[in-house]
Motif scaffolding. Structure first.
Motif, PDB file in Angstrom:
ATOM      1  N   ILE A 152       0.857  -1.188   0.000  1.00 52.95           N
ATOM      2  CA  ILE A 152       0.000   0.000   0.000  1.00 52.95           C
ATOM      3  C   ILE A 152       0.894   1.239   0.000  1.00 52.95           C
ATOM      4  N   ALA A 153       0.570   2.197  -0.867  1.00 54.14           N
ATOM      5  CA  ALA A 153       1.307   3.460  -0.915  1.00 54.14           C
ATOM      6  C   ALA A 153       0.540   4.523  -0.142  1.00 54.14           C
ATOM      7  N   VAL A 154       1.230   5.228   0.740  1.00 52.95           N
ATOM      8  CA  VAL A 154       0.621   6.293   1.532  1.00 52.95           C
ATOM      9  C   VAL A 154       1.379   7.585   1.255  1.00 52.95           C
ATOM     10  N   PHE A 155       0.629   8.684   1.065  1.00 52.35           N
ATOM     11  CA  PHE A 155       1.223   9.990   0.767  1.00 52.35           C
ATOM     12  C   PHE A 155       0.873  10.981   1.869  1.00 52.35           C
ATOM     13  N   PRO A 156       1.784  11.919   2.157  1.00 51.56           N
ATOM     14  CA  PRO A 156       1.455  12.975   3.123  1.00 51.56           C
ATOM     15  C   PRO A 156       0.274  13.823   2.659  1.00 51.56           C
ATOM     16  N   ASN A 157       0.186  14.035   1.330  1.00 47.66           N
ATOM     17  CA  ASN A 157      -0.889  14.849   0.769  1.00 47.66           C
ATOM     18  C   ASN A 157      -1.498  14.121  -0.422  1.00 47.66           C
ATOM     19  N   VAL A 198      -4.516  10.631 -14.069  1.00 46.17           N
ATOM     20  CA  VAL A 198      -3.997  10.407 -15.424  1.00 46.17           C
ATOM     21  C   VAL A 198      -4.925   9.522 -16.248  1.00 46.17           C
ATOM     22  N   GLY A 199      -6.118   9.236 -15.740  1.00 46.77           N
ATOM     23  CA  GLY A 199      -7.057   8.385 -16.455  1.00 46.77           C
ATOM     24  C   GLY A 199      -6.865   6.918 -16.127  1.00 46.77           C
ATOM     25  N   ASN A 200      -7.805   6.091 -16.566  1.00 41.88           N
ATOM     26  CA  ASN A 200      -7.767   4.644 -16.313  1.00 41.88           C
ATOM     27  C   ASN A 200      -7.713   4.309 -14.825  1.00 41.88           C
ATOM     28  N   ASN A 201      -8.368   5.136 -13.997  1.00 41.85           N
ATOM     29  CA  ASN A 201      -8.403   4.935 -12.542  1.00 41.85           C
ATOM     30  C   ASN A 201      -7.031   5.082 -11.892  1.00 41.85           C
ATOM     31  N   LEU A 202      -6.096   5.744 -12.543  1.00 39.87           N
ATOM     32  CA  LEU A 202      -4.720   5.843 -12.046  1.00 39.87           C
ATOM     33  C   LEU A 202      -4.389   7.265 -11.613  1.00 39.87           C
ATOM     34  N   TYR A 203      -3.466   7.344 -10.644  1.00 38.29           N
ATOM     35  CA  TYR A 203      -2.914   8.613 -10.194  1.00 38.29           C
ATOM     36  C   TYR A 203      -1.400   8.592 -10.377  1.00 38.29           C
ATOM     37  N   ARG A 204      -0.830   9.793 -10.512  1.00 44.66           N
ATOM     38  CA  ARG A 204       0.619   9.941 -10.584  1.00 44.66           C
ATOM     39  C   ARG A 204       1.069  10.869  -9.458  1.00 44.66           C
ATOM     40  N   ALA A 205       2.209  10.569  -8.863  1.00 45.62           N
ATOM     41  CA  ALA A 205       2.751  11.427  -7.811  1.00 45.62           C
ATOM     42  C   ALA A 205       3.186  12.770  -8.393  1.00 45.62           C
ATOM     43  N   THR A 206       3.052  13.827  -7.610  1.00 44.51           N
ATOM     44  CA  THR A 206       3.476  15.167  -8.008  1.00 44.51           C
ATOM     45  C   THR A 206       4.380  15.743  -6.919  1.00 44.51           C
ATOM     46  N   PRO A 207       5.050  16.867  -7.195  1.00 45.90           N
ATOM     47  CA  PRO A 207       5.894  17.472  -6.157  1.00 45.90           C
ATOM     48  C   PRO A 207       5.122  17.854  -4.892  1.00 45.90           C
ATOM     49  N   ASN A 208       3.793  18.080  -5.011  1.00 45.66           N
ATOM     50  CA  ASN A 208       3.028  18.486  -3.838  1.00 45.66           C
ATOM     51  C   ASN A 208       2.336  17.333  -3.135  1.00 45.66           C
ATOM     52  N   SER A 209       2.424  16.115  -3.687  1.00 42.33           N
ATOM     53  CA  SER A 209       1.819  14.970  -2.999  1.00 42.33           C
ATOM     54  C   SER A 209       2.721  14.444  -1.893  1.00 42.33           C
ATOM     55  N   GLY A 210       3.994  14.826  -1.920  1.00 40.00           N
ATOM     56  CA  GLY A 210       4.925  14.373  -0.905  1.00 40.00           C
ATOM     57  C   GLY A 210       5.610  13.070  -1.294  1.00 40.00           C
TER      58      GLY A 210
END
Length: 265
Positions: free
Chosen positions: A178-183, A190-202
């Motif tokens: 499981i991946a956990v992010f501070p934010n 990005v579509g297809n039920n997917l997310y990508r990490a960004t500089p503000n996600s931590g």
């Protein structure tokens, strides 16, 4: 030109964006793991007519500033990461996350890691655990979960451990991470039920399910969208009326300008 006309134009654009977000929410009401969007507005800079003054020694009180607002603008489009309801499917490889975190999947062509709440998983021809697009599901060390072949039975625990029974022998060495992010609100869709990490996600933290703040896995279930249709339809009415009100501002401003032009005939 009247300032109110430009304020009305800005308001119409904002409510059109709000309607776009609402439409996307409603379209994904039955999308597994979907998180709804929310539009937030903020006012633009105000034009200063006169500044504030302090009370004087002669007994006169102070005066407040006089300002004319120049309309509204789009402040943010938030992703609301509230828990969706769990739907029982009875399928062993369907997993739902109850709590915080995301499943980690890797694109085999680019090796880029994405994150998802949609837990409809499958086995490919080589025994790799994959999602519906063939992306590899990763464990808590960032490695793909592979070599699940010739299994007599498969079960997944709340801690992500995959119990595979082959010829009467139990193997539970594989474990979904499981991946956990501070934010988590800072993740990019990005579509297809997917997310990508960004500089503000931590910085991502790869954890074992049901441990260290990560949610637990519920086997035989899927997380539904967190879209509430009654709320979305209510927001749609609000956006529609807001759009109409701003269009009325433009119509009224146009009538005033017409009267000004007709003063000279």
């Amino acid at each position: 030109m009247l300032r109110s006309m430009y304020s009305g134009i800005g308001g119409m654009k904002n409510f059109q964006t709000k309607l776009d977000v609402i439409g996307n929410n409603i379209a994904n009401v039955n999308t597994y793991g979907f998180k709804k969007g929310r539009t937030v507005f903020k006012d633009l800079v105000s034009q200063q007519i006169s500044g504030a003054s302090a009370p004087t020694t002669t007994g006169l009180g102070g005066t407040n500033p006089k300002q004319v607002g120049l309309g509204a603008t789009l402040g943010a489009i938030d992703t609301v990461q509230t828990q969706g309801s769990l739907q029982t499917t009875g399928r062993t490889l369907d997993v739902a996350i109850s709590g915080n975190g995301f499943l980690m999947v890797q694109d085999p062509t680019t090796n880029e890691t994405f994150y998802t709440r949609a837990g409809n998983l499958y086995l490919d021809g080589n025994g790799n655990l994959v999602n519906e697009d063939g992306y590899y599901v990763l464990d808590n060390t960032g490695n793909k979960i592979a070599s699940i072949t010739n299994a007599d039975s498969i079960s997944i625990g709340a801690d992500g451990k995959i119990a595979v029974v082959t010829n009467g022998t139990l193997n539970n060495s594989r474990q979904i991470g499981i991946a956990v992010f501070p934010n988590p609100d800072g993740l990019e869709k990005v579509g297809n039920n997917l997310y990508r990490a960004t500089p503000n996600s931590g910085v991502v933290a790869m954890k074992i399910p049901n441990n260290g703040g990560a949610g637990k896995l519920v086997s035989g279930a899927l997380e539904m969208s967190n879209v509430d249709l009654s709320e979305e339809f209510t927001e749609m009415i609000v956006a529609q009326r807001g759009f109409q009100a701003n269009s009325r501002i433009i119509t009224t401003s146009d009538q005033i300008l017409e009267e000004l032009v007709n003063l000279k005939r």
